[in-house]
Write a protein that holds these residues in place. Sequence first.
Motif, PDB file in Angstrom:
ATOM      1  N   LYS A 175      45.873  44.531  29.050  1.00 13.86           N
ATOM      2  CA  LYS A 175      45.631  43.086  29.061  1.00 13.86           C
ATOM      3  C   LYS A 175      46.438  42.421  30.176  1.00 13.86           C
ATOM      4  CE  LYS A 175      45.966  38.922  26.324  1.00 13.86           C
ATOM      5  NZ  LYS A 175      46.899  38.151  25.560  1.00 13.86           N
ATOM      6  N   GLN A 176      47.689  42.773  30.295  1.00 17.46           N
ATOM      7  CA  GLN A 176      48.544  42.199  31.338  1.00 17.46           C
ATOM      8  C   GLN A 176      48.012  42.538  32.740  1.00 17.46           C
ATOM      9  OE1 GLN A 176      52.226  43.965  30.101  1.00 17.46           O
ATOM     10  NE2 GLN A 176      52.704  42.297  28.677  1.00 17.46           N
ATOM     11  N   ASN A 177      47.555  43.762  32.910  1.00 13.74           N
ATOM     12  CA  ASN A 177      47.009  44.176  34.202  1.00 13.74           C
ATOM     13  C   ASN A 177      45.757  43.386  34.555  1.00 13.74           C
ATOM     14  OD1 ASN A 177      49.059  46.067  34.490  1.00 13.74           O
ATOM     15  ND2 ASN A 177      47.804  47.777  33.780  1.00 13.74           N
ATOM     16  N   ILE A 178      44.882  43.178  33.582  1.00 12.85           N
ATOM     17  CA  ILE A 178      43.650  42.411  33.821  1.00 12.85           C
ATOM     18  C   ILE A 178      44.005  40.962  34.162  1.00 12.85           C
ATOM     19  CG2 ILE A 178      41.523  41.539  32.751  1.00 12.85           C
ATOM     20  CD1 ILE A 178      41.492  44.523  33.605  1.00 12.85           C
ATOM     21  N   GLU A 179      44.974  40.404  33.455  1.00 15.05           N
ATOM     22  CA  GLU A 179      45.398  39.031  33.757  1.00 15.05           C
ATOM     23  C   GLU A 179      45.901  38.922  35.195  1.00 15.05           C
ATOM     24  OE1 GLU A 179      46.684  37.525  29.291  1.00 15.05           O
ATOM     25  OE2 GLU A 179      48.170  38.564  30.526  1.00 15.05           O
ATOM     26  N   LYS A 180      46.656  39.898  35.653  1.00 17.19           N
ATOM     27  CA  LYS A 180      47.165  39.891  37.027  1.00 17.19           C
ATOM     28  C   LYS A 180      46.018  39.991  38.041  1.00 17.19           C
ATOM     29  CE  LYS A 180      51.555  42.027  35.795  1.00 17.19           C
ATOM     30  NZ  LYS A 180      52.329  43.290  35.835  1.00 17.19           N
ATOM     31  N   ILE A 181      45.077  40.872  37.774  1.00 16.01           N
ATOM     32  CA  ILE A 181      43.930  41.040  38.674  1.00 16.01           C
ATOM     33  C   ILE A 181      43.137  39.740  38.759  1.00 16.01           C
ATOM     34  CG2 ILE A 181      41.679  42.184  38.898  1.00 16.01           C
ATOM     35  CD1 ILE A 181      43.066  44.720  37.713  1.00 16.01           C
ATOM     36  N   LEU A 182      42.862  39.148  37.612  1.00 14.76           N
ATOM     37  CA  LEU A 182      42.087  37.915  37.589  1.00 14.76           C
ATOM     38  C   LEU A 182      42.837  36.761  38.259  1.00 14.76           C
ATOM     39  CD1 LEU A 182      40.558  38.264  34.041  1.00 14.76           C
ATOM     40  CD2 LEU A 182      39.308  38.365  36.213  1.00 14.76           C
ATOM     41  N   ALA A 183      44.142  36.745  38.158  1.00 12.52           N
ATOM     42  CA  ALA A 183      44.937  35.702  38.816  1.00 12.52           C
ATOM     43  C   ALA A 183      44.799  35.796  40.338  1.00 12.52           C
ATOM     44  CB  ALA A 183      46.406  35.814  38.403  1.00 12.52           C
ATOM     45  N   VAL A 184      44.768  36.994  40.872  1.00 18.45           N
ATOM     46  CA  VAL A 184      44.588  37.177  42.318  1.00 18.45           C
ATOM     47  C   VAL A 184      43.238  36.616  42.753  1.00 18.45           C
ATOM     48  CG1 VAL A 184      44.276  38.903  44.146  1.00 18.45           C
ATOM     49  CG2 VAL A 184      46.135  39.161  42.490  1.00 18.45           C
ATOM     50  N   PHE A 185      42.195  36.929  41.998  1.00 18.72           N
ATOM     51  CA  PHE A 185      40.863  36.435  42.341  1.00 18.72           C
ATOM     52  C   PHE A 185      40.757  34.922  42.159  1.00 18.72           C
ATOM     53  CE2 PHE A 185      39.363  40.907  41.278  1.00 18.72           C
ATOM     54  CZ  PHE A 185      39.320  41.283  42.617  1.00 18.72           C
ATOM     55  N   SER A 186      41.379  34.411  41.128  1.00 10.43           N
ATOM     56  CA  SER A 186      41.370  32.966  40.894  1.00 10.43           C
ATOM     57  C   SER A 186      42.053  32.233  42.042  1.00 10.43           C
ATOM     58  CB  SER A 186      42.055  32.651  39.565  1.00 10.43           C
ATOM     59  OG  SER A 186      42.118  31.268  39.361  1.00 10.43           O
ATOM     60  N   GLU A 187      43.193  32.734  42.443  1.00  6.24           N
ATOM     61  CA  GLU A 187      43.940  32.122  43.546  1.00  6.24           C
ATOM     62  C   GLU A 187      43.116  32.123  44.838  1.00  6.24           C
ATOM     63  OE1 GLU A 187      47.904  33.308  45.952  1.00  6.24           O
ATOM     64  OE2 GLU A 187      48.152  33.090  43.785  1.00  6.24           O
ATOM     65  N   ALA A 188      42.268  33.121  45.004  1.00  6.53           N
ATOM     66  CA  ALA A 188      41.418  33.216  46.199  1.00  6.53           C
ATOM     67  C   ALA A 188      40.151  32.371  46.080  1.00  6.53           C
ATOM     68  CB  ALA A 188      41.044  34.671  46.444  1.00  6.53           C
ATOM     69  N   GLY A 189      39.935  31.752  44.909  1.00  7.70           N
ATOM     70  CA  GLY A 189      38.757  30.920  44.706  1.00  7.70           C
ATOM     71  C   GLY A 189      37.482  31.698  44.456  1.00  7.70           C
ATOM     72  N   ALA A 190      37.612  32.910  43.985  1.00 11.38           N
ATOM     73  CA  ALA A 190      36.456  33.771  43.759  1.00 11.38           C
ATOM     74  C   ALA A 190      35.697  33.386  42.498  1.00 11.38           C
ATOM     75  CB  ALA A 190      36.902  35.227  43.650  1.00 11.38           C
ATOM     76  N   SER A 191      34.383  33.618  42.545  1.00  7.78           N
ATOM     77  CA  SER A 191      33.550  33.570  41.339  1.00  7.78           C
ATOM     78  C   SER A 191      33.535  34.988  40.793  1.00  7.78           C
ATOM     79  CB  SER A 191      32.125  33.147  41.688  1.00  7.78           C
ATOM     80  OG  SER A 191      32.097  31.835  42.168  1.00  7.78           O
ATOM     81  N   VAL A 192      34.076  35.168  39.609  1.00  5.65           N
ATOM     82  CA  VAL A 192      34.221  36.504  39.044  1.00  5.65           C
ATOM     83  C   VAL A 192      33.243  36.702  37.891  1.00  5.65           C
ATOM     84  CG1 VAL A 192      35.794  38.126  37.895  1.00  5.65           C
ATOM     85  CG2 VAL A 192      36.661  36.590  39.675  1.00  5.65           C
ATOM     86  N   THR A 193      32.536  37.817  37.938  1.00  2.00           N
ATOM     87  CA  THR A 193      31.740  38.266  36.810  1.00  2.00           C
ATOM     88  C   THR A 193      32.344  39.573  36.325  1.00  2.00           C
ATOM     89  OG1 THR A 193      29.711  37.231  37.593  1.00  2.00           O
ATOM     90  CG2 THR A 193      29.472  39.032  36.015  1.00  2.00           C
ATOM     91  N   ALA A 194      32.794  39.584  35.095  1.00  2.00           N
ATOM     92  CA  ALA A 194      33.352  40.773  34.467  1.00  2.00           C
ATOM     93  C   ALA A 194      32.242  41.426  33.653  1.00  2.00           C
ATOM     94  CB  ALA A 194      34.519  40.392  33.569  1.00  2.00           C
ATOM     95  N   TYR A 195      31.845  42.617  34.077  1.00  2.33           N
ATOM     96  CA  TYR A 195      30.807  43.305  33.310  1.00  2.33           C
ATOM     97  C   TYR A 195      31.415  44.480  32.573  1.00  2.33           C
ATOM     98  CZ  TYR A 195      30.239  46.630  37.236  1.00  2.33           C
ATOM     99  OH  TYR A 195      30.432  47.574  38.211  1.00  2.33           O
ATOM    100  N   GLY A 196      30.877  44.703  31.399  1.00  5.23           N
ATOM    101  CA  GLY A 196      31.478  45.626  30.452  1.00  5.23           C
ATOM    102  C   GLY A 196      31.244  47.089  30.725  1.00  5.23           C
ATOM    103  N   PHE A 197      31.537  47.866  29.730  1.00  5.66           N
ATOM    104  CA  PHE A 197      31.576  49.315  29.833  1.00  5.66           C
ATOM    105  C   PHE A 197      30.398  49.932  29.096  1.00  5.66           C
ATOM    106  CE2 PHE A 197      36.267  48.138  29.337  1.00  5.66           C
ATOM    107  CZ  PHE A 197      36.348  47.704  30.648  1.00  5.66           C
ATOM    108  N   THR A 198      30.180  51.189  29.361  1.00  4.72           N
ATOM    109  CA  THR A 198      29.102  51.928  28.718  1.00  4.72           C
ATOM    110  C   THR A 198      29.685  53.113  27.957  1.00  4.72           C
ATOM    111  OG1 THR A 198      28.769  53.129  30.793  1.00  4.72           O
ATOM    112  CG2 THR A 198      27.347  51.218  30.388  1.00  4.72           C
TER     113      THR A 198
END
Length: 156
Positions: A44-67
């Motif tokens: 969870k902490q790792n995902i939060e860090k990854i998403l923070a980097v993308f947010s700071e860059a102004g990215a539109s993020v789509t998180a797609y799930g697993f199979t």
Amino acid sequence: RVQSELSARAKSDRKLIVLLSVGVNDSKNTDGQGSHLVDIVTYKQNIEKILAVFSEAGASVTAYGFTPVNETKTSPYAGTSDTSAAYFINSRIKEFENMFMQVAAQNGAQTLPLFEQAIQESWTHNYLYSDGLHPNSAGHAWLAEKIKPILFELLK
């Protein structure tokens, strides 16, 4: 690695769109008894860090799930000769997808859970290579069909 990948792709004159799916490898355990490579809190902490980097860059993020995986071939999954055995178990993959979707939504990403839909569409029988873990050509086409409407909407 996220920052270097972002830097290599981000252009100031372009909309930044990120399709993100990260967690199946993190969900594995190394002994078949629950010795996990990454615990769910660290994940969870790792995902939060990854998403923070993308947010700071102004990215539109789509998180797609697993199979799902074919557990008869992934518990254990021998991998290549230079790696030790790992155990990929669907209940744990689903737990990680749930956490991924929750954290992504809380951080402003669009979410596309896939695990349950893949189960309903016989993913493990129709869309996996013989290793029981990785998607085959039909599996990649299935994923593309699920992601394409979201991507096209973002590109408008």
